[in-house]
Design a protein around this motif. Structure first.
Motif, PDB file in Angstrom:
ATOM      1  N   ALA B  15      -6.252  -6.248  -6.041  1.00  0.00           N
ATOM      2  CA  ALA B  15      -6.822  -5.863  -7.340  1.00  0.00           C
ATOM      3  C   ALA B  15      -8.140  -5.130  -7.168  1.00  0.00           C
ATOM      4  O   ALA B  15      -8.501  -4.277  -7.972  1.00  0.00           O
ATOM      5  CB  ALA B  15      -7.011  -7.101  -8.210  1.00  0.00           C
ATOM      6  N   GLY B  17      -8.562  -3.023  -5.186  1.00  0.00           N
ATOM      7  CA  GLY B  17      -8.182  -1.664  -4.797  1.00  0.00           C
ATOM      8  C   GLY B  17      -8.438  -1.359  -3.336  1.00  0.00           C
ATOM      9  O   GLY B  17      -8.661  -0.202  -2.976  1.00  0.00           O
ATOM     10  N   GLY B  19      -7.828  -0.166  -0.008  1.00  0.00           N
ATOM     11  CA  GLY B  19      -6.775   0.704   0.523  1.00  0.00           C
ATOM     12  C   GLY B  19      -6.050   0.108   1.696  1.00  0.00           C
ATOM     13  O   GLY B  19      -4.821   0.145   1.769  1.00  0.00           O
ATOM     14  N   TRP B  22      -3.546  -2.490   0.708  1.00  0.00           N
ATOM     15  CA  TRP B  22      -2.324  -1.915   0.136  1.00  0.00           C
ATOM     16  C   TRP B  22      -1.433  -1.336   1.240  1.00  0.00           C
ATOM     17  O   TRP B  22      -0.221  -1.481   1.204  1.00  0.00           O
ATOM     18  CB  TRP B  22      -2.669  -0.833  -0.901  1.00  0.00           C
ATOM     19  N   LYS B  23      -2.059  -0.704   2.214  1.00  0.00           N
ATOM     20  CA  LYS B  23      -1.262  -0.119   3.307  1.00  0.00           C
ATOM     21  C   LYS B  23      -0.551  -1.230   4.087  1.00  0.00           C
ATOM     22  O   LYS B  23       0.614  -1.118   4.445  1.00  0.00           O
ATOM     23  CB  LYS B  23      -2.149   0.692   4.253  1.00  0.00           C
ATOM     24  N   TYR B  26       2.289  -2.387   2.114  1.00  0.00           N
ATOM     25  CA  TYR B  26       3.342  -1.359   2.142  1.00  0.00           C
ATOM     26  C   TYR B  26       4.146  -1.453   3.442  1.00  0.00           C
ATOM     27  O   TYR B  26       5.379  -1.484   3.421  1.00  0.00           O
ATOM     28  CB  TYR B  26       2.698   0.027   2.007  1.00  0.00           C
ATOM     29  N   LYS B 145     -11.085   5.096  -8.566  1.00  0.00           N
ATOM     30  CA  LYS B 145     -11.308   4.384  -7.303  1.00  0.00           C
ATOM     31  C   LYS B 145     -11.649   2.917  -7.516  1.00  0.00           C
ATOM     32  O   LYS B 145     -11.705   2.155  -6.546  1.00  0.00           O
ATOM     33  CB  LYS B 145     -12.405   5.094  -6.502  1.00  0.00           C
ATOM     34  N   GLY B 146     -11.907   2.555  -8.766  1.00  0.00           N
ATOM     35  CA  GLY B 146     -12.140   1.140  -9.067  1.00  0.00           C
ATOM     36  C   GLY B 146     -13.471   0.609  -8.568  1.00  0.00           C
ATOM     37  O   GLY B 146     -13.602  -0.599  -8.297  1.00  0.00           O
TER      38      GLY B 146
END
Lengths: 302, 179
Positions: B15, B17, B19, B22-23, B26, B145-146
């Protein structure tokens, strides 16, 4: 509507889930009755949703760059072939792979190559496992071999300890050992055999009883000491000599009885009697004898 | 009570953000998602990958806009696969042969059409082109970008978080006026 007339921070909170409870219901009530506020909120909603959508697009772009790494690694087909070979894919998914193998020669060759590897790995795993089993067996045997001398040594020590203990108990607590330890032969020249006739007779009886004892004829010795003890009160001798013969004979009769199986009287009771008699020559020996007789080692040795 | 504390912690990082987080998600979910939808959704591998990316975008949107918050009622994996199922149903009107691997989600993820999303994004992109560089910067930091206000102030050399907040709201109003 001029910006001064509404609170943009409040709208932002409302649209971005930063408002709840009473504040939210109060704001929603305002939206119902105030067209201008409602219009503003909808306008800002477009903006916020647009930002979210744009942010998602940026994320999509970022994902593309991550996907480039996957493409460079070129592992998707390998993964697919692995799932096919390990039976993960069934039904339509499996048929699709098989159709592709028919259509694409290169893909079919890849599958064949990976099948070889897969079977090789499976065989190697089996071989490894077989070797593992074999090495476990060897280890077990080695452990048994390594353990044997230690076990033997431990057993020897246990035997030695056991024998040692047994020897100690037998040497100190067996009836024979006790009798031998506690027997006190008559002092040389102190048989008091010289003097009046009755005294000499008592001296000879006492010496004869001791000889029987020393020969190991304990029943004979017991009878001889017992007879002497019965005669002594009536023998005309001085009190010192009488005490000497009585105390010696009582003690030796006790030891003779102890050596007999079964004893002709209660050994402990007699020992307690002697131990309780102040001035008895064998009072202290009787006390020690009682302790031995009551020891568990005595029961163990006999 | 948190049923999935590890996933809750991960959700908080997502949340924010981050990166790299998230990667990592993923890369971690890619293979199992592909296998699941190739196997149970009877999808060609390429389509399964497209579906994965679409599901990730929906997950991303639901996480960053706060629709999905801890404590989670399912694991993130289940939630992501659930999004995939819903997307596939919408796309093919298929029921799929899912088995029991992915239960029905307690909270259905919000899934919008990609077209709708594109239109919304395009609107804001056009407005940002018109609002001026200073405003564009602050709005991008805040909404794309949060960044928190303190970080925006530092990034743009503003004296305080309050000054950054004020500039953000001023710029938002400018954007509103451009609508």
């Amino acid at each position: 509507m001029p910006a001064e007339f509404y609170d943009i921070a409040q709208i932002e909170r409302y649209l971005t889930r930063g408002m709840d409870g009473e504040e939210r219901s109060g704001f929603e009530a305002l939206l119902k009755k105030d067209d201008n506020t409602r219009r503003e909120v909808e306008a800002y909603r477009q903006l916020f949703e647009g930002f979210h959508a744009l942010r998602s697009e940026n994320f999509r772009q970022e994902m593309k760059s991550w996907e480039t790494e996957w493409e460079q690694a070129n592992t998707d087909d390998t993964e697919l072939i692995e799932w096919y070979l390990t039976g993960e894919l069934t039904g339509e998914a499996r048929t699709r792979i098989e159709n592709r193998m028919e259509e694409e020669e290169q893909f079919a060759r890849e599958v064949a190559a990976y099948r070889q590897l897969h079977e090789g790995f499976t065989a190697a795993r089996s071989e490894d496992f077989r070797q593992q089993v074999s090495s476990w067996e060897k280890e077990q045997a080695a452990v048994r071999r390594r353990l044997w001398p230690r076990l033997a040594a431990a057993a020897a020590i246990l035997l030695l300890v056991g024998f040692g203990f047994r020897w100690y108990v037998q040497a100190n607590f067996s009836t024979e050992a006790i009798v031998a330890t506690y027997y006190q032969p008559p002092l040389e020249g102190a048989t008091m055999g010289e003097g009046p006739l009755e005294q000499e007779a008592a001296g000879r009886s006492f010496a004869a009883a001791n000889r029987l004892f020393q020969k190991g004829d304990y029943p004979g010795a017991y009878l001889a000491f017992d007879a002497l003890l019965n005669q002594l009160p009536d023998v005309s001798i001085d009190n010192l000599t009488r005490s000497y013969y009585r105390e010696q004979s009582e003690w030796n009769r006790l030891l003779s009885a102890l050596a007999m199986d079964p004893p002709p009287f209660n050994i402990q009771e007699e020992a307690r009697r002697i131990a309780a008699e102040d001035g008895h020559e064998f009072q202290s020996q009787a006390k020690r004898l009682l302790r031995k007789l009551q020891s568990p080692f005595y029961r163990l040795a006999n | 009570m948190n049923k999935y504390p590890d996933d809750d912690r991960r959700l908080q990082k997502l949340a924010a953000g981050q990166g790299q987080e998230w990667k990592s998600l993923y890369d971690e979910m890619r293979s199992p998602f592909r296998l699941f939808f190739i196997k149970y959704g009877a999808m060609p591998p390429e389509a399964a990958l497209e579906l994965y990316q679409e599901a990730m975008v929906v997950l991303y949107r639901n996480v960053v806009n706060g629709k999905l918050q801890p404590p989670l009622a399912s694991t993130l994996k289940t939630y992501l696969f659930g999004i995939g199922k819903i997307l596939l149903k919408k796309k093919d009107n298929t029921t799929g042969d899912w088995g029991d691997d992915i239960p029905e989600l307690p909270v259905a993820p919000e899934v919008e059409s990609q077209q709708e999303q594109k239109a919304k994004a395009e609107l804001v992109r056009r407005l940002l082109d018109k609002v001026g560089e200073a405003c564009r910067q602050v709005l991008e930091l805040a909404f794309l970008k949060g960044y928190v206000m303190e970080a925006i102030a530092e990034e743009l050399g503003l004296p305080s978080a309050g000054a950054a907040r004020k500039r953000k709201h001023d710029c938002l109003k400018k954007l509103r006026e451009l609508l």
